[in-house]
Design a protein around this motif. Structure first.
Motif, PDB file in Angstrom:
ATOM      1  N   PRO A 204      61.535 -32.855 -22.071  1.00  0.00           N
ATOM      2  CA  PRO A 204      61.127 -31.812 -23.021  1.00  0.00           C
ATOM      3  C   PRO A 204      60.728 -30.524 -22.311  1.00  0.00           C
ATOM      4  O   PRO A 204      61.018 -29.431 -22.805  1.00  0.00           O
ATOM      5  N   ASP A 228      64.576 -27.389 -30.636  1.00  0.00           N
ATOM      6  CA  ASP A 228      64.690 -28.560 -31.507  1.00  0.00           C
ATOM      7  C   ASP A 228      65.011 -29.813 -30.691  1.00  0.00           C
ATOM      8  O   ASP A 228      64.461 -30.893 -30.942  1.00  0.00           O
ATOM      9  N   GLU A 231      61.948 -31.115 -28.913  1.00  0.00           N
ATOM     10  CA  GLU A 231      61.063 -31.850 -29.816  1.00  0.00           C
ATOM     11  C   GLU A 231      61.606 -33.251 -30.095  1.00  0.00           C
ATOM     12  O   GLU A 231      60.848 -34.221 -30.152  1.00  0.00           O
ATOM     13  N   GLU A 232      62.928 -33.369 -30.240  1.00  0.00           N
ATOM     14  CA  GLU A 232      63.536 -34.676 -30.465  1.00  0.00           C
ATOM     15  C   GLU A 232      63.298 -35.600 -29.280  1.00  0.00           C
ATOM     16  O   GLU A 232      62.952 -36.775 -29.449  1.00  0.00           O
ATOM     17  N   ARG A 234      60.922 -35.397 -27.082  1.00  0.00           N
ATOM     18  CA  ARG A 234      59.501 -35.727 -27.017  1.00  0.00           C
ATOM     19  C   ARG A 234      59.160 -36.836 -28.016  1.00  0.00           C
ATOM     20  O   ARG A 234      58.414 -37.767 -27.696  1.00  0.00           O
ATOM     21  N   GLN A 235      59.699 -36.752 -29.211  1.00  0.00           N
ATOM     22  CA  GLN A 235      59.436 -37.776 -30.222  1.00  0.00           C
ATOM     23  C   GLN A 235      60.024 -39.127 -29.809  1.00  0.00           C
ATOM     24  O   GLN A 235      59.412 -40.175 -30.028  1.00  0.00           O
ATOM     25  N   GLN A 236      61.206 -39.103 -29.190  1.00  0.00           N
ATOM     26  CA  GLN A 236      61.825 -40.334 -28.707  1.00  0.00           C
ATOM     27  C   GLN A 236      60.944 -40.996 -27.656  1.00  0.00           C
ATOM     28  O   GLN A 236      60.749 -42.217 -27.669  1.00  0.00           O
ATOM     29  N   ARG A 237      60.425 -40.200 -26.753  1.00  0.00           N
ATOM     30  CA  ARG A 237      59.564 -40.740 -25.687  1.00  0.00           C
ATOM     31  C   ARG A 237      58.277 -41.328 -26.267  1.00  0.00           C
ATOM     32  O   ARG A 237      57.816 -42.379 -25.828  1.00  0.00           O
ATOM     33  N   GLU A 238      57.708 -40.637 -27.245  1.00  0.00           N
ATOM     34  CA  GLU A 238      56.483 -41.145 -27.859  1.00  0.00           C
ATOM     35  C   GLU A 238      56.752 -42.464 -28.585  1.00  0.00           C
ATOM     36  O   GLU A 238      55.929 -43.395 -28.519  1.00  0.00           O
ATOM     37  N   ALA A 239      57.917 -42.550 -29.237  1.00  0.00           N
ATOM     38  CA  ALA A 239      58.267 -43.780 -29.937  1.00  0.00           C
ATOM     39  C   ALA A 239      58.463 -44.931 -28.937  1.00  0.00           C
ATOM     40  O   ALA A 239      58.070 -46.065 -29.193  1.00  0.00           O
ATOM     41  N   GLU A 240      59.090 -44.626 -27.802  1.00  0.00           N
ATOM     42  CA  GLU A 240      59.307 -45.650 -26.780  1.00  0.00           C
ATOM     43  C   GLU A 240      57.980 -46.142 -26.220  1.00  0.00           C
ATOM     44  O   GLU A 240      57.823 -47.327 -25.914  1.00  0.00           O
TER      45      GLU A 240
END
Length: 243
Positions: A204, A228, A231-232, A234-240
């Motif tokens: 990110p 964008d 942000e995607e 970053r969200q993927q990493r947080e979900a992982e």
């Protein structure tokens, strides 16, 4: 650095131990625990085992000491890592091993935000061999430490040197792009940051810096796309991390 710079800047990309501090080897040679007796994720057990290994350093080689230091880094015991890497550097007659130890020592100091000590360690690494196996990593990390210490002109010089030593090192290109962007050289920054991206870096932070560079060149549409994408990712990493 500036507010645009992430706190978890990946400053040690390309060191001799692979991806920087990503997936540390918490089980170096001869470092084992019995899972039936202790919780294998208990960092205190790992630390205690490492402390015992430290006490018999004369019986292990410098490479094993580096493994111990990396394990300390993995459990965020950076002071012990500093001491271990310094002992490894002093314990070996192999220039490549000594250089790797100094580079890692500098990285440990950086984790403690001891920028002057980090600078000194990376300079020691380059003193061992300015063209050596780990010289590009030393230059890259030195550039970052110099920037954090407020020596911005020197930081860009060493970022440039890192790219010259190893044009395949994505973190070197990232640092170069960041420093160029901070100096208002947006077009050059775009080229450097895209080189880092082509070499496999997709964080990110990189995407955000690239978006900022494109915005400064007037390409707002591309900047929005990259923002964008950042942000995607970053969200993927947080979900992982949650999984």
């Amino acid at each position: 650095m500036t507010d645009d710079t992430p706190d978890d800047h990946d400053f040690s990309e390309g060191q001799g131990h692979g991806d920087p501090y990503e997936g540390f080897d918490l089980d170096p040679p001869e470092l084992t625990v019995d899972p039936d007796q202790v919780d294998p994720v208990d960092s205190r057990v790992v630390a205690d085992t490492l402390d015992r290994r430290q006490s018999v350093a004369k019986d292990v080689d410098a490479g094993e000491l580096i493994d111990v230091g990396l394990s300390y880094m993995g459990i965020q015991r950076f002071e012990q890592a500093v001491d271990t890497f310094e002992r490894a550097a002093q314990f070996t007659d192999d220039d490549a091993v000594e250089q790797e130890a100094w580079v890692n020592k500098g990285a440990a100091h950086a984790e403690l935000e001891e920028w002057e000590a980090a600078i000194d360690a990376h300079r020691e690494a380059l003193y061992v061999d300015s063209q050596g196996e780990h010289a590009a990593s030393a230059e890259t990390n030195l550039a970052y430490a110099l920037w954090e210490a407020g020596r911005t002109e020197q930081a860009l010089e060493h970022a440039e040197r890192a790219v010259e030593l190893d044009a395949r090192l994505p973190q070197a290109w990232y640092n170069r792009g960041f420093f160029l962007l901070e100096r208002g050289l947006a077009e050059e920054a775009v080229n450097a940051l895209e080189n880092a991206q082509r070499l496999g870096m997709r964080s990110p932070e990189l995407l955000e810096e690239l978006a900022r560079a494109y915005e400064e060149t007037g390409n707002e549409e591309r900047a929005e796309e990259l923002a964008d994408e950042a942000e995607e990712v970053r969200q993927q990493r947080e979900a992982e991390m949650v999984d």
